[in-house]
Design a protein around this motif. Structure first.
Motif, PDB file in Angstrom:
ATOM      1  N   ILE A  71      58.700 112.522   0.589  1.00  0.00           N
ATOM      2  CA  ILE A  71      57.991 111.280   0.895  1.00  0.00           C
ATOM      3  C   ILE A  71      56.530 111.580   1.225  1.00  0.00           C
ATOM      4  O   ILE A  71      55.628 110.871   0.801  1.00  0.00           O
ATOM      5  N   VAL A  72      56.341 112.636   2.000  1.00  0.00           N
ATOM      6  CA  VAL A  72      54.991 112.976   2.445  1.00  0.00           C
ATOM      7  C   VAL A  72      54.282 113.707   1.311  1.00  0.00           C
ATOM      8  O   VAL A  72      54.226 114.933   1.271  1.00  0.00           O
ATOM      9  N   HIS A  73      53.765 112.947   0.395  1.00  0.00           N
ATOM     10  CA  HIS A  73      53.223 113.522  -0.826  1.00  0.00           C
ATOM     11  C   HIS A  73      52.486 112.380  -1.502  1.00  0.00           C
ATOM     12  O   HIS A  73      53.066 111.333  -1.772  1.00  0.00           O
ATOM     13  N   LEU A  97      65.994 107.571  -0.131  1.00  0.00           N
ATOM     14  CA  LEU A  97      66.525 108.827   0.391  1.00  0.00           C
ATOM     15  C   LEU A  97      65.631 109.971  -0.076  1.00  0.00           C
ATOM     16  O   LEU A  97      65.101 109.930  -1.184  1.00  0.00           O
ATOM     17  N   GLN A  98      65.474 110.962   0.768  1.00  0.00           N
ATOM     18  CA  GLN A  98      64.630 112.097   0.427  1.00  0.00           C
ATOM     19  C   GLN A  98      65.508 113.329   0.233  1.00  0.00           C
ATOM     20  O   GLN A  98      66.235 113.732   1.126  1.00  0.00           O
ATOM     21  N   ASN A 100      64.511 116.426  -0.361  1.00  0.00           N
ATOM     22  CA  ASN A 100      63.941 117.706   0.090  1.00  0.00           C
ATOM     23  C   ASN A 100      64.049 118.802  -0.950  1.00  0.00           C
ATOM     24  O   ASN A 100      64.196 119.974  -0.588  1.00  0.00           O
ATOM     25  N   LEU A 105      71.832 118.214  -1.340  1.00  0.00           N
ATOM     26  CA  LEU A 105      71.530 116.953  -0.667  1.00  0.00           C
ATOM     27  C   LEU A 105      71.477 115.814  -1.680  1.00  0.00           C
ATOM     28  O   LEU A 105      72.030 114.731  -1.461  1.00  0.00           O
ATOM     29  N   GLN A 109      73.594 112.416  -1.696  1.00  0.00           N
ATOM     30  CA  GLN A 109      72.909 111.130  -1.621  1.00  0.00           C
ATOM     31  C   GLN A 109      73.324 110.202  -2.754  1.00  0.00           C
ATOM     32  O   GLN A 109      73.456 108.992  -2.563  1.00  0.00           O
TER      33      GLN A 109
ATOM     34  N   SER B  77      53.856 108.130   6.291  1.00  0.00           N
ATOM     35  CA  SER B  77      54.868 108.798   5.478  1.00  0.00           C
ATOM     36  C   SER B  77      55.590 109.850   6.320  1.00  0.00           C
ATOM     37  O   SER B  77      56.781 110.095   6.139  1.00  0.00           O
ATOM     38  N   ASN B  78      54.890 110.409   7.277  1.00  0.00           N
ATOM     39  CA  ASN B  78      55.563 111.325   8.204  1.00  0.00           C
ATOM     40  C   ASN B  78      56.554 110.599   9.103  1.00  0.00           C
ATOM     41  O   ASN B  78      57.630 111.117   9.395  1.00  0.00           O
ATOM     42  N   LYS B  81      59.593 109.952   7.105  1.00  0.00           N
ATOM     43  CA  LYS B  81      60.386 111.171   6.961  1.00  0.00           C
ATOM     44  C   LYS B  81      61.229 111.416   8.211  1.00  0.00           C
ATOM     45  O   LYS B  81      62.415 111.745   8.125  1.00  0.00           O
ATOM     46  N   LEU B  84      64.115 108.861   8.178  1.00  0.00           N
ATOM     47  CA  LEU B  84      65.142 109.156   7.172  1.00  0.00           C
ATOM     48  C   LEU B  84      65.985 110.363   7.562  1.00  0.00           C
ATOM     49  O   LEU B  84      67.209 110.376   7.390  1.00  0.00           O
ATOM     50  N   GLU B  88      69.945 109.881   8.226  1.00  0.00           N
ATOM     51  CA  GLU B  88      70.908 110.603   7.384  1.00  0.00           C
ATOM     52  C   GLU B  88      71.946 111.314   8.257  1.00  0.00           C
ATOM     53  O   GLU B  88      73.141 111.284   7.968  1.00  0.00           O
TER      54      GLU B  88
END
Lengths: 342, 342
Positions: A71-73, A97-98, A100, A105, A109, B77-78, B81, B84, B88
């Motif tokens: 997400i942080v991108h 959903l992230q 990673n 994962l 998901q 965005s952090n 994260k 999420l 999860e």
DNA sequence: CTGAAAGCGCTTACAG
DNA sequence: CTGAAAGCGCTTACAG
């Protein structure tokens, strides 16, 4: 305070639940008078249909799932924005959903989303994903799946991408056209298909112009959280080992900006001593000094196109039309700035 | 291929749906033999409970909503994260909506989430939100609501924040402690509570040290997409109009980096001629030259804490315990780097 | 134009 | 230990 139901409205009005339901949905076979009455009371009571019940009956939830490596991108957050904007327009909600970059994962998901009975799934796969069983599961359940950016070529579903090879060829060609004679490449992870394609594009451009490919001039960046640092480190190595290199095509803007910083620290002039082309057109790239020549990667548009395609397939399925998979390739463009010569 | 149901499993095993349901959930009053049989067949058939039906029965969806002013934003965005990751872990899915700083949209989105019957809502409100009726609706429906970062002080619900005033005081105090005599401030939008609080903190620090507050030294940035440019423009104005200013506290790192760029272009040395402190600790801040002294704003932790609090309230409600609202204030810290003196 | 009825796929209190 | 029954709140085909 408990939620209002159709039954409550029906009781108050001394009519049946069926009629209330139909009135609210403007069925033609309900009298205008009844409709007006029902709608008024519904508004007064702040009636909101129970989505759980509606979903159970209609077998759709107007919700889709989105799995994304990070997400942080900057690129991905733009994609998300594109998806959310479009989804909102069409009345769809998005569960995000992230993964990673983890295959395990990602697999879990997909299962979560399938259990949640989302109507469709949008995914950009993890670099480490080599098996696609979890994704064919989605398809075999008859759920639309659209992949974007990081795709599995082998899978029979719609895809939204850019042409990484062409973009990389354009980037490298620009270095050649502006007079660079010996061109290096900072590539991304070995496992990432995008990195591979950009690397191939780089080689193709060299070949097209009868330049010799030299594997010593290719540096690898993991492109994780320390991309900037990787750019600096590789730039320093490059300058020390290969004084004759006068151009470099870099996989990602953030790495490229790291490289620019290192060049500046070492007194290597850009573009006089070395020209630099990045990739992605991150917003900082236009703003730093020298500004960075780069390839524009249209994240927002990719997100928009991905949702639109998913929506199209949702409609096709609903109307029992044949579902047509599409591969959509969005244009990239070279943005010429101050880090390359004219 | 259509989905497997409990009834199908029951039929194949010639037992009842109730028993299948209970076996799958490990009820103690089902024989081990039956459980084994049921579980095996469920696995073979790849049975996934129909979430719509489960939700309708249990009246919970294990889904929460998240409304955020902007996705393409390093801090937010952090936060996402953090949310999420935590969600999860607890088996919750998150529907994300972007309000674009629009009150109207935010209101509509709350309604969407309420219709979707999410179990709870996490929100950072739009700058333009002045009415909170849509938010009290959430509360009055008995749904947990947790606000973070951009909150409405007036609302009775849990909140996760940083102490903007204190952080701004720390930032300004550091400028004072390192010898700055005349300190400017680049603030954010007039409507944003965070900007207001940081501005107040700035003033408090001045007062505490018997510095004169001069409104001419306060510049406003909208902090939208052109933050960097705003930083540059204001920095130029500042240098032209107030040659005696030797320190500036800036509302946001991106604006501060714009200012640093302008200073560099104008030959104003940092920190010799002017010291700069930013706010947020954006990852670029440690990496540019000179590196930026700033306040660390812990986005990831804020997200984590917000979800945890929501989860706690969800549990309290479920167990019929009194719901306790909390205001959680996370620590910020001053990160000293090269843009201020020692 | 209105309403009774069936059913979506589960869960759970209750009976046996 | 197992199962029949009710019900969550809707939608829709059908009857009148």
């Amino acid at each position: 305070m408990s939620q209002v139901t159709l039954l409550q409205i029906a009781d108050k009005l001394k009519i049946s639940v069926s009629t209330v339901s139909k009135a609210l949905k403007d069925y033609p076979d309900v009298s205008e008078k009844t409709k007006a009455l029902v709608k008024e009371l519904a508004t007064t009571l702040n009636y909101k249909p129970n989505a759980f019940a509606v979903n159970l009956r209609t077998k759709e939830s107007k919700t889709i799932g989105l799995i994304i490596p990070a997400i942080v991108h900057h690129f991905f957050s733009n994609v998300i924005k594109g998806i959310l904007t479009q989804a909102e327009k069409k009345g769809y909600l998005v569960i995000i959903l992230q993964s990673n970059e983890s295959y395990e994962l990602e697999k879990k998901q997909i299962d979560l989303l399938l259990r949640q009975r989302v109507d469709g799934i949008l995914i950009s796969i993890a670099n480490s994903t080599r098996n696609f069983g979890h994704l064919s599961d989605v398809l075999s359940q008859g759920k639309p799946l659209v992949m974007f950016d990081k795709i599995a070529k082998i899978l029979e579903c719609s895809k939204v991408v850019i042409d990484d090879r062409k973009a990389a060829r354009d980037a490298t060609q620009h270095l050649i056209d502006t007079g660079c004679k010996r061109i290096a490449h900072f590539r991304g992870p070995l496992l990432s298909q995008n990195s591979i394609d950009r690397f191939i594009g780089y080689r193709e451009a060299l070949e097209n112009n009868n330049y010799v490919y030299d594997s010593d001039l290719v540096y690898i960046c993991e492109c994780g959280d320390s991309s900037f640092e990787e750019g600096k480190i590789n730039a320093k190595k490059l300058v020390q080992k290969h004084k004759d290199v006068d151009g470099v095509f870099i996989n990602t803007d953030l790495v490229a900006i790291g490289a620019l910083t290192a060049f500046s620290e070492m007194g290597v002039r850009v573009p006089d001593d070395i020209s630099v082309v990045g990739f992605s057109n991150w917003f900082m790239s236009s703003v730093i000094s020298p500004s960075l020549t780069t390839i524009n990667q249209p994240g927002y548009k990719i997100g928009k196109a991905a949702f639109k395609q998913l929506y199209t397939e949702l409609k096709q399925r609903k109307n029992n039309l044949p579902v047509v998979h599409k591969k959509i390739t969005l244009n990239t463009e070279l943005i010429k700035r101050a880090s390359t010569k004219v």
